[in-house]
Design a protein around this motif. Structure first.
Motif, PDB file in Angstrom:
ATOM      1  N   CYS A 553       3.345  10.820   3.426  1.00  0.00           N
ATOM      2  CA  CYS A 553       1.998  10.254   3.506  1.00  0.00           C
ATOM      3  C   CYS A 553       0.978  11.207   4.120  1.00  0.00           C
ATOM      4  CB  CYS A 553       2.007   8.966   4.343  1.00  0.00           C
ATOM      5  SG  CYS A 553       3.077   7.664   3.697  1.00  0.00           S
ATOM      6  N   ASP A 582       2.652   5.005   6.518  1.00  0.00           N
ATOM      7  CA  ASP A 582       2.657   3.799   5.694  1.00  0.00           C
ATOM      8  C   ASP A 582       3.766   3.875   4.647  1.00  0.00           C
ATOM      9  OD1 ASP A 582       0.858   2.078   6.804  1.00  0.00           O
ATOM     10  OD2 ASP A 582      -0.870   2.827   5.691  1.00  0.00           O
ATOM     11  N   ALA A 588       2.770  -3.094  -1.684  1.00  0.00           N
ATOM     12  CA  ALA A 588       2.403  -1.826  -2.322  1.00  0.00           C
ATOM     13  C   ALA A 588       3.338  -1.547  -3.497  1.00  0.00           C
ATOM     14  CB  ALA A 588       2.462  -0.691  -1.317  1.00  0.00           C
ATOM     15  N   LYS A 589       2.792  -0.921  -4.540  1.00  0.00           N
ATOM     16  CA  LYS A 589       3.592  -0.619  -5.722  1.00  0.00           C
ATOM     17  C   LYS A 589       4.602   0.497  -5.461  1.00  0.00           C
ATOM     18  CE  LYS A 589      -0.024  -2.112  -8.939  1.00  0.00           C
ATOM     19  NZ  LYS A 589      -0.930  -1.714 -10.043  1.00  0.00           N
ATOM     20  N   GLN A 590       4.222   1.484  -4.635  1.00  0.00           N
ATOM     21  CA  GLN A 590       5.136   2.550  -4.259  1.00  0.00           C
ATOM     22  C   GLN A 590       5.604   2.329  -2.821  1.00  0.00           C
ATOM     23  OE1 GLN A 590       2.381   5.863  -5.179  1.00  0.00           O
ATOM     24  NE2 GLN A 590       3.896   6.539  -6.665  1.00  0.00           N
ATOM     25  N   ILE A 593       2.128   5.169   1.051  1.00  0.00           N
ATOM     26  CA  ILE A 593       0.695   5.205   0.779  1.00  0.00           C
ATOM     27  C   ILE A 593       0.123   6.400   1.537  1.00  0.00           C
ATOM     28  CG2 ILE A 593      -1.497   3.972   0.871  1.00  0.00           C
ATOM     29  CD1 ILE A 593       0.057   1.382   1.119  1.00  0.00           C
ATOM     30  N   VAL A 597      -5.570   7.649   0.640  1.00  0.00           N
ATOM     31  CA  VAL A 597      -5.728   6.599  -0.370  1.00  0.00           C
ATOM     32  C   VAL A 597      -6.553   5.461   0.231  1.00  0.00           C
ATOM     33  CG1 VAL A 597      -4.527   4.847  -1.724  1.00  0.00           C
ATOM     34  CG2 VAL A 597      -3.610   7.175  -1.586  1.00  0.00           C
ATOM     35  N   GLU A 601      -7.692   0.936  -3.463  1.00  0.00           N
ATOM     36  CA  GLU A 601      -6.687   1.300  -4.454  1.00  0.00           C
ATOM     37  C   GLU A 601      -5.358   0.597  -4.223  1.00  0.00           C
ATOM     38  OE1 GLU A 601      -6.224   5.460  -5.051  1.00  0.00           O
ATOM     39  OE2 GLU A 601      -8.383   5.866  -5.171  1.00  0.00           O
ATOM     40  N   VAL A 602      -5.184   0.002  -3.069  1.00  0.00           N
ATOM     41  CA  VAL A 602      -3.933  -0.724  -2.766  1.00  0.00           C
ATOM     42  C   VAL A 602      -4.302  -2.081  -2.157  1.00  0.00           C
ATOM     43  CG1 VAL A 602      -2.314   1.195  -2.544  1.00  0.00           C
ATOM     44  CG2 VAL A 602      -3.815   0.661  -0.641  1.00  0.00           C
ATOM     45  N   GLU A 604      -3.285  -5.063  -2.496  1.00  0.00           N
ATOM     46  CA  GLU A 604      -2.227  -6.011  -2.155  1.00  0.00           C
ATOM     47  C   GLU A 604      -1.367  -5.557  -0.976  1.00  0.00           C
ATOM     48  OE1 GLU A 604      -2.120  -8.885  -3.670  1.00  0.00           O
ATOM     49  OE2 GLU A 604      -3.823  -8.273  -4.915  1.00  0.00           O
ATOM     50  N   ALA A 605      -1.560  -4.322  -0.523  1.00  0.00           N
ATOM     51  CA  ALA A 605      -0.698  -3.773   0.536  1.00  0.00           C
ATOM     52  C   ALA A 605      -1.070  -4.368   1.887  1.00  0.00           C
ATOM     53  CB  ALA A 605      -0.827  -2.263   0.575  1.00  0.00           C
ATOM     54  N   THR A 607      -0.826  -3.405   5.308  1.00  0.00           N
ATOM     55  CA  THR A 607      -0.539  -2.255   6.157  1.00  0.00           C
ATOM     56  C   THR A 607      -0.801  -2.579   7.628  1.00  0.00           C
ATOM     57  OG1 THR A 607      -2.782  -1.441   5.790  1.00  0.00           O
ATOM     58  CG2 THR A 607      -1.049  -0.605   4.340  1.00  0.00           C
TER      59      THR A 607
END
Length: 610
Positions: A553, A582, A588-590, A593, A597, A601-602, A604-605, A607
């Motif tokens: 990250c 993170d 998160a999709k990955q 993070i 970023v 762009e994220v 739903e994350a 954090t």
């Protein structure tokens, strides 16, 4: 700049959202006092690009190559010492004077010219601008001069091998009066060149250290708050502050002893009689030198250890795919360890005849400094707990560091107690403790860091097969060397002896154990040659690494090009929205993070707040 950024403010979601509702915005004001981007120096020839270079990345590599080269000299010296101890009266070229010179040069090279230079000069120069989002160091020209001062210091040190009498054999602590009196190997030119070399090293590091501190405090990119910096940077920053406060004691001691040696002053030299003749000295205090040396010497332990703590924290987090446990606690532990390191120096001097109350004070502070150190071990273990651990080579070296540092630290608790330290002080127990905690443990981190960042430096991976051979031989071999030394210390085998004497108190098994240790040391040394071959051959033959191969990250992996080019980040500097840990964030999709970023762009994350 980014589309999300305008002249007045940057809207961003908070980096710590324990649930979807716990969302806030952060406003980063763009003030007129903001420092404009650096006007970089652009090299115009091979010499200005690779030799007299002002790019911190190249300077870091120069530091590393020089430190490893002089470290190889110290490795060979250790082989010669072990051959004498393991197989006495076998090698005619190993004389008593030579043995003590090897001991002295090995110790000083490893502690100062290898470990300090490699952690702060090598890793510090390469990583600080990249990790904080800067184009380069704040003072690139001064940075270049600092390396060449270090290089000259190394040359002066090596030149002592070629003067009449050879290098100093006073022991790596250089204690007077024997360091500069006849009868000690290298008591003329050898000790003078050692003291001059150390003074040059301190001058060079002062220039580099100021650069590191100012770059970290003033050169960070937008959004990179202190509490978003990777722990590697915190470790290097705190160690640099320690060095700026501790090295003055060393350079003062070096200058004063140089005057004692060359001009006949008596800063450290008491009234003495030699061969029935009164010497010209009188009124000096050898204990004063010990205080000055160890006021530098014990912070030096943490000047080496704190960058190792930071680097291993980042390696564990990245390769366990889990955010570091207790980040703020880790930061404060680093700072507290650094502060306390200035209050424990005299535990190296329990046998010097100090007042028992001082012994009590320094024994107490020695035990207290173990508390924040234990907190860091606790946090490393909890970072690993239930993580998605990838047992690659950087992680193997990180795990080996934790085990080795804990083992070495436990023996330090023995030696921190006055009543235990006095009988063990001049035995191999101290050699074993010191090497485990100050030698092997930090070097394991250096190896892990090189395997981790080698793809960033060259764009290629190191060979995995050779890497695993290097790890297992180095790790297990180190224990084969130093674990038996604890036993030798317990049975009373003295250190600093050229040859074992016949004693009814030392069993004959001690000599067999010394031979075993020597064979193990030679095998471990061979593994380091394999490591060097791996580094050199992989520059052209290594497997090509994609961008951010470890899926980290932190910012050094987010550069436009790999390896990073001059200026590091292309046309626009990154904007930081979060901390460097993170990993495995819910939503998160990955499973990572990057710091640059934006929250948009994220969305739903969930954090953590940073």
């Amino acid at each position: 700049m980014s589309e999300d950024y305008n002249k007045f403010k940057l809207e961003a979601k908070s980096s710590e959202m324990l649930n979807d509702e716990n969302t806030s915005s952060i406003k980063i004001q763009d003030t007129e006092s903001e420092v404009p981007e650096q006007d970089l120096y652009h090299p115009k020839s091979f010499i200005t690009k690779w030799i007299f270079c002002q790019d911190a990345k190249v300077i870091g590599i120069q530091y590393s190559i020089t430190a490893i080269a002089i470290g190889l000299v110290a490795l060979v010296l250790s082989w010669l010492m072990r051959l004498q101890l393991g197989f006495p009266e076998t090698f005619s070229y190993l004389t008593p004077a030579g043995y003590y010179q090897f001991v002295t040069m090995h110790g000083m090279i490893m502690v100062v010219y290898l470990l300090t230079a490699l952690f702060l000069g090598g890793f510090g120069n390469f990583l600080i601008p990249l990790m904080v989002g800067a184009r380069d160091m704040v003072f690139p020209y001064v940075n270049m001069i600092s390396y060449w001062m270090y290089f000259i210091a190394v040359i002066v040190l090596v030149s002592s091998f070629f003067v009449p009498g050879g290098p100093t054999g006073a022991g790596w602590t250089l204690y007077p009066p024997q360091a500069i009196t006849s009868g000690t190997p290298g008591s003329n030119g050898g000790i003078a060149l050692m003291l001059i070399s150390l003074s040059l090293f301190v001058i060079g590091f002062t220039m580099g250290g100021l650069n590191y501190i100012v770059t970290i405090l003033q050169g960070r990119t937008r959004g990179m708050t202190l509490m978003r910096m990777p722990l590697t940077i915190w470790g290097i920053f705190t160690a640099t502050v320690l060095a700026m406060l501790a090295f003055p004691a060393l350079i003062v001691a070096c200058i004063m002893m140089t005057l004692d040696s060359l001009l006949g002053t008596s800063f450290f030299m008491p009234s003495m009689v030699q061969m029935g003749e009164h010497l010209k000295y009188g009124g000096g205090s050898p204990i004063l030198f010990q205080h000055l040396f160890w006021f530098f010497g014990h912070p030096e332990v943490y000047i080496v250890a704190l960058p190792a703590f930071g680097i291993v924290s980042d390696l564990i987090s990245v390769h366990a795919r889990k955010n570091i446990f207790g980040y703020r606690m880790m930061v404060w532990a680093i700072v507290i360890i650094g502060a306390l390191s200035f209050f424990v120096w005299a535990h190296h001097m329990y046998v010097s005849g100090m007042n028992p109350w001082f012994g009590f004070f320094f024994a107490t502070t020695t035990l207290i400094i173990a508390v924040p150190t234990a907190i860091k071990v606790y946090n490393w273990v909890l970072t690993l707990w239930r993580g998605n651990i990838r047992l690659n080579i950087p992680m193997l070296f990180s795990l080996a560091f934790i085990i080795t540092f804990v083992n070495g630290g436990i023996t330090g608790l023995f030696l921190g107690n006055v009543i235990v330290d006095v009988p063990l002080s001049d035995t191999y127990f101290v050699v074993a403790h010191f090497h485990m905690v100050m030698g092997i443990a930090p070097i394991l981190v250096i190896f892990g860091g090189i395997y981790h960042w080698y793809p960033l430096i060259t764009g290629r991976f190191l060979h995995e097969g050779m890497g695993k051979f290097h790890f297992w031989v180095s790790f297990l071999g180190s224990y084969a060397i130093y674990f038996p030394m604890h036993y030798l210390g317990f049975i009373g085998v003295p250190r600093r002896y050229y040859e074992m004497y016949n004693s009814p108190y030392i069993p004959t098994s001690a000599q067999g154990l010394n031979a075993f240790i020597t064979v193990a040391a030679l095998i471990v040394g061979f593994a380091q040659l394999v490591f060097l071959y791996n580094i050199i051959s992989s520059i052209r033959l290594g497997k090509i690494a994609e961008k951010n191969p470890w899926q980290a990250c932190s910012l050094e992996w987010q550069t436009e090009y790999v390896p990073p080019r001059h200026g590091n980040f292309g046309k626009k500097l990154p904007i930081v929205y979060r901390w460097a840990y993170d990993f495995s964030v819910p939503g998160a999709k990955q499973d990572y993070i990057p710091q640059n970023v934006p929250p948009s762009e994220v969305p739903e994350a969930r954090t953590e707040k940073t």
